[in-house]
Motif scaffolding. Structure first.
Motif, PDB file in Angstrom:
ATOM      1  N   GLN A  20       0.816  -1.281   0.195  1.00 47.73           N
ATOM      2  CA  GLN A  20       0.359  -0.162   0.059  1.00 47.73           C
ATOM      3  C   GLN A  20       0.766   1.275  -0.036  1.00 47.73           C
ATOM      4  O   GLN A  20       0.584   2.109  -0.764  1.00 47.73           O
ATOM      5  CB  GLN A  20      -0.725   0.163   1.118  1.00 47.73           C
ATOM      6  CG  GLN A  20      -2.039  -0.948   0.999  1.00 47.73           C
ATOM      7  CD  GLN A  20      -3.084  -0.685   0.040  1.00 47.73           C
ATOM      8  OE1 GLN A  20      -3.469   0.392  -0.426  1.00 47.73           O
ATOM      9  NE2 GLN A  20      -3.322  -1.653  -0.733  1.00 47.73           N
ATOM     10  N   LEU A  21       2.107   1.319   0.894  1.00 46.45           N
ATOM     11  CA  LEU A  21       2.894   2.525   0.780  1.00 46.45           C
ATOM     12  C   LEU A  21       3.398   2.629  -0.401  1.00 46.45           C
ATOM     13  O   LEU A  21       3.688   3.863  -0.842  1.00 46.45           O
ATOM     14  CB  LEU A  21       3.839   2.245   1.921  1.00 46.45           C
ATOM     15  CG  LEU A  21       4.813   3.539   2.374  1.00 46.45           C
ATOM     16  CD1 LEU A  21       4.010   4.551   2.688  1.00 46.45           C
ATOM     17  CD2 LEU A  21       5.448   3.070   3.452  1.00 46.45           C
ATOM     18  N   GLU A  22       3.935   1.571  -1.168  1.00 46.35           N
ATOM     19  CA  GLU A  22       4.598   1.541  -2.454  1.00 46.35           C
ATOM     20  C   GLU A  22       3.425   2.416  -3.452  1.00 46.35           C
ATOM     21  O   GLU A  22       3.757   3.426  -4.269  1.00 46.35           O
ATOM     22  CB  GLU A  22       4.876   0.386  -3.078  1.00 46.35           C
ATOM     23  CG  GLU A  22       5.981  -0.399  -2.644  1.00 46.35           C
ATOM     24  CD  GLU A  22       6.219  -1.848  -2.996  1.00 46.35           C
ATOM     25  OE1 GLU A  22       6.334  -1.805  -4.371  1.00 46.35           O
ATOM     26  OE2 GLU A  22       5.855  -2.926  -2.342  1.00 46.35           O
ATOM     27  N   ILE A  23       2.272   2.131  -3.377  1.00 42.37           N
ATOM     28  CA  ILE A  23       1.248   2.443  -4.450  1.00 42.37           C
ATOM     29  C   ILE A  23       0.883   4.082  -3.717  1.00 42.37           C
ATOM     30  O   ILE A  23       0.847   4.870  -4.692  1.00 42.37           O
ATOM     31  CB  ILE A  23       0.007   1.595  -3.999  1.00 42.37           C
ATOM     32  CG1 ILE A  23       0.115   0.529  -4.763  1.00 42.37           C
ATOM     33  CG2 ILE A  23      -1.400   2.424  -4.703  1.00 42.37           C
ATOM     34  CD1 ILE A  23      -0.991  -0.667  -4.306  1.00 42.37           C
ATOM     35  N   HIS A  24       0.802   4.268  -2.602  1.00 47.15           N
ATOM     36  CA  HIS A  24       0.556   5.545  -2.347  1.00 47.15           C
ATOM     37  C   HIS A  24       1.983   6.630  -2.700  1.00 47.15           C
ATOM     38  O   HIS A  24       1.827   7.586  -3.073  1.00 47.15           O
ATOM     39  CB  HIS A  24       0.504   5.761  -0.706  1.00 47.15           C
ATOM     40  CG  HIS A  24      -0.623   5.343  -0.356  1.00 47.15           C
ATOM     41  ND1 HIS A  24      -1.879   6.111  -0.213  1.00 47.15           N
ATOM     42  CD2 HIS A  24      -1.319   4.026   0.172  1.00 47.15           C
ATOM     43  CE1 HIS A  24      -2.859   5.410   0.251  1.00 47.15           C
ATOM     44  NE2 HIS A  24      -2.544   4.241   0.637  1.00 47.15           N
ATOM     45  N   PHE A  25       3.137   6.107  -2.615  1.00 49.79           N
ATOM     46  CA  PHE A  25       4.305   7.132  -2.977  1.00 49.79           C
ATOM     47  C   PHE A  25       4.141   7.015  -4.644  1.00 49.79           C
ATOM     48  O   PHE A  25       4.499   8.358  -4.869  1.00 49.79           O
ATOM     49  CB  PHE A  25       5.615   6.252  -2.496  1.00 49.79           C
ATOM     50  CG  PHE A  25       6.251   6.915  -1.151  1.00 49.79           C
ATOM     51  CD1 PHE A  25       6.841   7.994  -1.245  1.00 49.79           C
ATOM     52  CD2 PHE A  25       6.132   6.309  -0.166  1.00 49.79           C
ATOM     53  CE1 PHE A  25       7.348   8.767  -0.111  1.00 49.79           C
ATOM     54  CE2 PHE A  25       6.676   6.915   1.120  1.00 49.79           C
ATOM     55  CZ  PHE A  25       7.169   8.051   0.947  1.00 49.79           C
ATOM     56  N   GLU A  26       3.855   5.942  -5.173  1.00 49.26           N
ATOM     57  CA  GLU A  26       3.992   6.089  -6.678  1.00 49.26           C
ATOM     58  C   GLU A  26       2.685   7.104  -6.901  1.00 49.26           C
ATOM     59  O   GLU A  26       2.882   7.946  -7.956  1.00 49.26           O
ATOM     60  CB  GLU A  26       3.588   4.798  -7.218  1.00 49.26           C
ATOM     61  CG  GLU A  26       4.603   3.843  -7.173  1.00 49.26           C
ATOM     62  CD  GLU A  26       6.187   4.419  -7.995  1.00 49.26           C
ATOM     63  OE1 GLU A  26       5.987   5.326  -8.814  1.00 49.26           O
ATOM     64  OE2 GLU A  26       7.390   4.322  -7.309  1.00 49.26           O
TER      65      GLU A  26
END
Length: 179
Positions: A20-26
């Protein structure tokens, strides 16, 4: 057995939060989100720190934790680098364009994972052989980038493979172009 299930459940939660964090940063770097997800990042770092000093007996769970921690730190380095480029005005949100020099491209997630894997293997080899203090992660990353560039100049756009071996009681990184 109960502790094993609990650790496994927490590691699954960490893995899910990391995705989820990867998605939010992207989304933030892509211009979709207005704020960087720093609070979620800190929560995930806190969750990972809980395991840092905990002795995990089961090898598979310990390996899983170390892999997750390594991935998280690789992503943090990548995110910090992009945030720094944004502060310097060299990264344009939404377009994903970087006006950094050609000699310093941003690593992809796969490259960061590969660097993390080689670095972890190198540290383990240093511990096994007892041959002193391993080099810093940044030094290994720079070395791998230089070697990869040399191989690509010599052999073209081939995939480059890195292996850690112990020769003469000292750990070394072997580099070769895949056929």
């Amino acid at each position: 057995m109960d502790e094993r299930r609990q650790i496994s459940r927490i590691l699954s939660e960490i893995e899910q939060r990391m995705r989820q964090l990867e998605i939010h940063f992207e989304q933030y770097f892509g211009g979709v989100e207005k704020r960087a997800p720093m609070q979620e990042r800190e929560e995930l770092a806190r969750l990972l720190r809980q395991f840092a000093n905990r002795h995990i007996i089961q090898t598979n769970l310990r390996f899983r934790y170390q892999n997750l921690a390594s991935r998280f730190h690789s992503y943090c380095g990548h995110w910090d680098r992009i945030l720094r480029l944004m502060d310097e005005g060299k990264f344009e949100r939404g377009s994903g364009r970087v006006s950094a020099p050609k000699s310093a491209p941003l690593p992809t997630a796969a490259e960061s994972d590969r660097v993390a894997q080689v670095y972890n293997d190198l540290r383990a080899a240093y511990e096994e052989t007892g041959s002193g203090k391993p080099p810093e992660r940044e030094q290994v990353e720079e070395f791998l980038a230089r070697q990869e560039e040399k191989i690509r100049r010599k052999f073209g756009d081939r995939e480059v493979e890195f292996r850690v071996v112990a020769e003469g009681g000292k750990p070394k990184i072997k580099v070769r172009a895949r056929k």
